[in-house]
Design a protein around this motif. Sequence first.
Motif, short mmCIF file in Angstrom:
data_model
loop_
_atom_site.label_atom_id
_atom_site.label_comp_id
_atom_site.label_asym_id
_atom_site.label_seq_id
_atom_site.Cartn_x
_atom_site.Cartn_y
_atom_site.Cartn_z
N PHE A 81 37.91 -5.92 23.83
CA PHE A 81 36.71 -6.88 23.27
C PHE A 81 36.50 -8.20 23.90
CE2 PHE A 81 39.58 -4.49 20.12
CZ PHE A 81 38.80 -3.68 19.91
N GLY A 82 35.28 -8.22 24.37
CA GLY A 82 34.81 -9.37 25.05
C GLY A 82 33.57 -10.01 24.66
N ALA A 83 33.40 -11.27 25.12
CA ALA A 83 31.99 -11.84 25.41
C ALA A 83 32.06 -13.23 26.12
CB ALA A 83 31.55 -12.40 23.76
N ALA A 84 30.88 -13.27 26.51
CA ALA A 84 30.63 -14.68 27.19
C ALA A 84 30.04 -15.52 26.50
CB ALA A 84 29.46 -14.43 28.75
N ILE A 85 30.81 -16.68 26.66
CA ILE A 85 30.53 -17.76 25.58
C ILE A 85 30.33 -19.04 26.40
CG2 ILE A 85 31.51 -19.28 23.68
CD1 ILE A 85 33.47 -16.84 23.14
N LYS A 86 29.39 -20.02 26.14
CA LYS A 86 29.07 -21.32 26.53
C LYS A 86 29.07 -21.92 25.31
CE LYS A 86 25.37 -23.78 28.74
NZ LYS A 86 23.94 -23.84 29.52
N LEU A 87 29.95 -23.33 25.46
CA LEU A 87 30.10 -24.22 24.54
C LEU A 87 29.22 -25.34 24.53
CD1 LEU A 87 34.15 -24.05 24.72
CD2 LEU A 87 32.60 -22.58 23.06
N GLN A 88 29.21 -26.15 23.39
CA GLN A 88 28.55 -27.29 23.19
C GLN A 88 29.10 -28.47 23.84
OE1 GLN A 88 25.75 -27.93 21.14
NE2 GLN A 88 25.74 -30.13 20.79
N ILE A 165 39.92 -10.33 24.56
CA ILE A 165 41.18 -9.78 24.08
C ILE A 165 41.31 -8.48 24.27
CG2 ILE A 165 42.39 -9.38 21.72
CD1 ILE A 165 40.87 -11.86 20.54
N LEU A 166 42.50 -8.01 24.94
CA LEU A 166 42.76 -6.51 25.01
C LEU A 166 43.96 -6.28 23.87
CD1 LEU A 166 43.03 -4.18 27.81
CD2 LEU A 166 45.30 -4.39 26.39
N TRP A 167 43.97 -5.30 22.97
CA TRP A 167 45.09 -5.16 22.20
C TRP A 167 45.25 -3.61 22.09
CZ3 TRP A 167 43.35 -3.61 16.79
CH2 TRP A 167 44.31 -3.28 15.81
N ASN A 170 51.12 -1.54 22.52
CA ASN A 170 52.23 -2.19 23.27
C ASN A 170 52.10 -3.67 23.63
OD1 ASN A 170 53.72 0.42 23.70
ND2 ASN A 170 51.89 0.84 25.19
N GLU A 171 51.02 -4.21 23.47
CA GLU A 171 50.65 -5.59 24.09
C GLU A 171 49.12 -5.90 23.55
OE1 GLU A 171 51.09 -5.41 28.21
OE2 GLU A 171 49.25 -4.01 28.16
N ILE A 172 49.35 -7.38 23.58
CA ILE A 172 48.15 -8.21 23.44
C ILE A 172 48.00 -9.01 24.74
CG2 ILE A 172 46.73 -9.98 22.06
CD1 ILE A 172 48.40 -8.99 19.64
N ILE A 173 46.72 -8.90 25.60
CA ILE A 173 46.40 -9.84 26.41
C ILE A 173 45.14 -10.66 26.26
CG2 ILE A 173 46.13 -9.74 28.96
CD1 ILE A 173 47.84 -7.16 29.11
N PHE A 174 45.40 -11.69 26.55
CA PHE A 174 43.96 -12.66 26.56
C PHE A 174 43.73 -12.89 28.07
CE2 PHE A 174 46.63 -13.55 22.78
CZ PHE A 174 45.72 -13.62 21.78
#
Length: 292
Positions: A81-88, A165-167, A170-174
């Motif tokens: 699950f992913g997204a491109a994000i731009k912050l303030q 996030i990959l879930w 067996n694992e969670i990877i950020f």
Amino acid sequence: MALLVSLLFLFMFPMRNNGQGPPSPGYYPSSRIGSIGFNQGYSNLWGPQHQRIEQGQLTIWLDRNSGSGFKSHNPYSSGYFGAAIKLQTGYTAGVITSFYLSNNEAHPGNHDEVDIEFLGTTRDKPYVLQTNVYVRGSGDGNIIGREMKFHLWFDPTKDFHNYAILWNPNEIIFFVDDVPIRRYPRKSDATFPLRPMWVYGSIWDASSWATENGRYKADYTYQPFVGKYNNFKVNGCTPNGPASCRPASGSPSTSSGLSRQQYTSMAWVQKNYKVYDYCRDPQRDHRLTPEC
């Protein structure tokens, strides 16, 4: 004199990297998954008046009246699950911009959660990216967090960057721009989220804890606080989906874990940019986090 000044500067502000990005991970899971439009996978959860979509870009914002959040149409039992994000930019203390998995609505008071949270900051300090894992949280103020925090090797307010996030069982990877920054393995059923979760994003006021443990609060003279999202990616197995669905992998191998090259890039990030690890916090009661 100039040498003395230079040495003093290095002592106060040590260089943590060579100015370059991390070593190439050699594998780019986001490139293997097509993007979807926001409305294909998500809908508004709260604060609809503080959310808009323009040319495929989702903008959500926080002001004195409200923040905003969104939720995936479906729950998932595993996935990428992913997204491109731009912050303030500027003063954003007390403000949380997030992308995460949770089943809080299905299991109130006893939920699982996997977080990517950007902790707002003051003008003179960088954002903190907090990753966290909750497992059957109590919901009564005693939720056991598993926080690992990072600075970033780029300015997240200048452009969009991909966070994921990959879930799987067996694992969670950020991931940040396909670079793995943290791997949380399943060491026991008691320390790993196993129940289906939805995908969420939000912007909200967390002044009580977000910035330097609540030292700096949200200041609404700087409102609105804005988070921008695009390039949404969802590749997951749903609880009632076909038995042929296979959990996503974060590495070139179909087995769990990362490749040697990925571990090298992750080690670089953790050496140079990790600023907090719950397992190394002497003030934590590690009897509550046996995976440490």
